[in-house]
Write a protein that holds these residues in place. Structure first.
Motif, mmCIF file in Angstrom:
data_model
loop_
_atom_site.group_PDB
_atom_site.id
_atom_site.type_symbol
_atom_site.label_atom_id
_atom_site.label_comp_id
_atom_site.label_asym_id
_atom_site.label_seq_id
_atom_site.Cartn_x
_atom_site.Cartn_y
_atom_site.Cartn_z
ATOM 1 N N UNK A 82 0.820 -1.249 -0.089
ATOM 2 C CA UNK A 82 0.080 0.100 -0.128
ATOM 3 C C UNK A 82 0.668 1.262 0.041
ATOM 4 N N UNK A 83 1.784 1.419 1.037
ATOM 5 C CA UNK A 83 3.085 2.538 0.564
ATOM 6 C C UNK A 83 3.577 2.149 -0.627
ATOM 7 N N UNK A 84 3.963 1.147 -0.976
ATOM 8 C CA UNK A 84 4.436 1.629 -2.241
ATOM 9 C C UNK A 84 3.379 2.210 -3.670
ATOM 10 N N UNK A 85 2.584 1.975 -2.971
ATOM 11 C CA UNK A 85 1.349 2.053 -4.605
ATOM 12 C C UNK A 85 1.317 3.786 -4.124
ATOM 13 N N UNK A 86 0.615 3.784 -2.732
ATOM 14 C CA UNK A 86 0.762 5.416 -2.558
ATOM 15 C C UNK A 86 1.382 6.810 -2.974
ATOM 16 N N UNK A 87 3.303 6.287 -3.472
ATOM 17 C CA UNK A 87 4.068 6.937 -3.367
ATOM 18 C C UNK A 87 4.005 6.915 -4.734
ATOM 19 N N UNK A 88 3.982 5.607 -5.485
ATOM 20 C CA UNK A 88 3.584 5.894 -6.848
ATOM 21 C C UNK A 88 2.573 6.805 -7.193
ATOM 22 N N UNK A 89 1.649 6.748 -6.895
ATOM 23 C CA UNK A 89 0.213 7.466 -7.677
ATOM 24 C C UNK A 89 0.646 8.630 -7.012
ATOM 25 N N UNK A 90 1.113 9.247 -5.702
ATOM 26 C CA UNK A 90 2.209 10.572 -6.084
ATOM 27 C C UNK A 90 3.014 11.499 -7.161
ATOM 28 N N UNK A 91 3.806 10.212 -7.041
ATOM 29 C CA UNK A 91 4.617 10.760 -8.633
ATOM 30 C C UNK A 91 4.274 10.870 -9.577
ATOM 31 N N UNK A 92 3.112 9.767 -10.439
ATOM 32 C CA UNK A 92 2.369 10.053 -10.964
ATOM 33 C C UNK A 92 1.395 11.131 -11.122
ATOM 34 N N UNK A 93 0.296 11.504 -9.923
ATOM 35 C CA UNK A 93 0.043 12.977 -9.736
ATOM 36 C C UNK A 93 1.146 14.515 -10.911
#
Length: 146
Positions: A82-93
């Motif tokens: 979940x942390x990986x996905x959250x940071x990945x989504x922050x990056x993508x945004x």
């Protein structure tokens, strides 16, 4: 003057490596991955994943870096996932905010899966005029969110 990881990524790209390789290799040693291994792992992701024009290599290289830092190594470690996905989504945004797309085709302006359009992109030097900004953006965003 202190060089940043974004500077490192830009320099690696200038050496002739792909956008994904440049971003991945610039950060890899921070996570115990040697440069050669990082270059190999990320090699197939340039040009929107093997010149298919899909997700920009600077983005996929960055997602690999995020995985190196936060990715799970135990199947039941859902917090790491979940942390990986959250940071990945922050990056993508943030990448989207800066560049309006994560699609290599959109960013370059040519469908790289079409050999004629790939040839035009190469002839027009688009990988050298457009991609350095995407590589630098990916590096800057990673430096901020990691």
């Amino acid at each position: 003057m202190t060089l940043t990881r974004a500077d490192d990524a830009a320099a690696i790209f200038t050496e002739g490596y792909s956008c994904s390789q440049a971003v991945c290799a610039a950060f890899a040693e921070d996570f115990g991955i040697d440069r050669d291994t990082a270059l190999r792992l990320s090699c197939g992701l340039g040009g929107g994943m093997a010149h298919t024009g899909n997700t920009c290599g600077a983005v996929t290289g960055a997602l690999m870096v995020i995985g190196m830092k936060y990715g799970r190594t135990a199947v039941d470690d859902l917090a790491a996932k979940e942390k990986t996905y959250a940071v990945a989504n922050e990056f993508i945004s943030e990448f989207l905010r800066r560049n309006h797309s994560v699609s290599c085709t959109d960013l370059i302006g040519h469908n790289l899966s079409d050999p004629k359009e790939l040839a035009i992109a190469r002839k027009d030097n688009l990988f050298h005029t457009k991609c350095p900004r995407f590589v630098r953006d990916a590096g800057e965003i990673l430096e901020k969110i990691l």
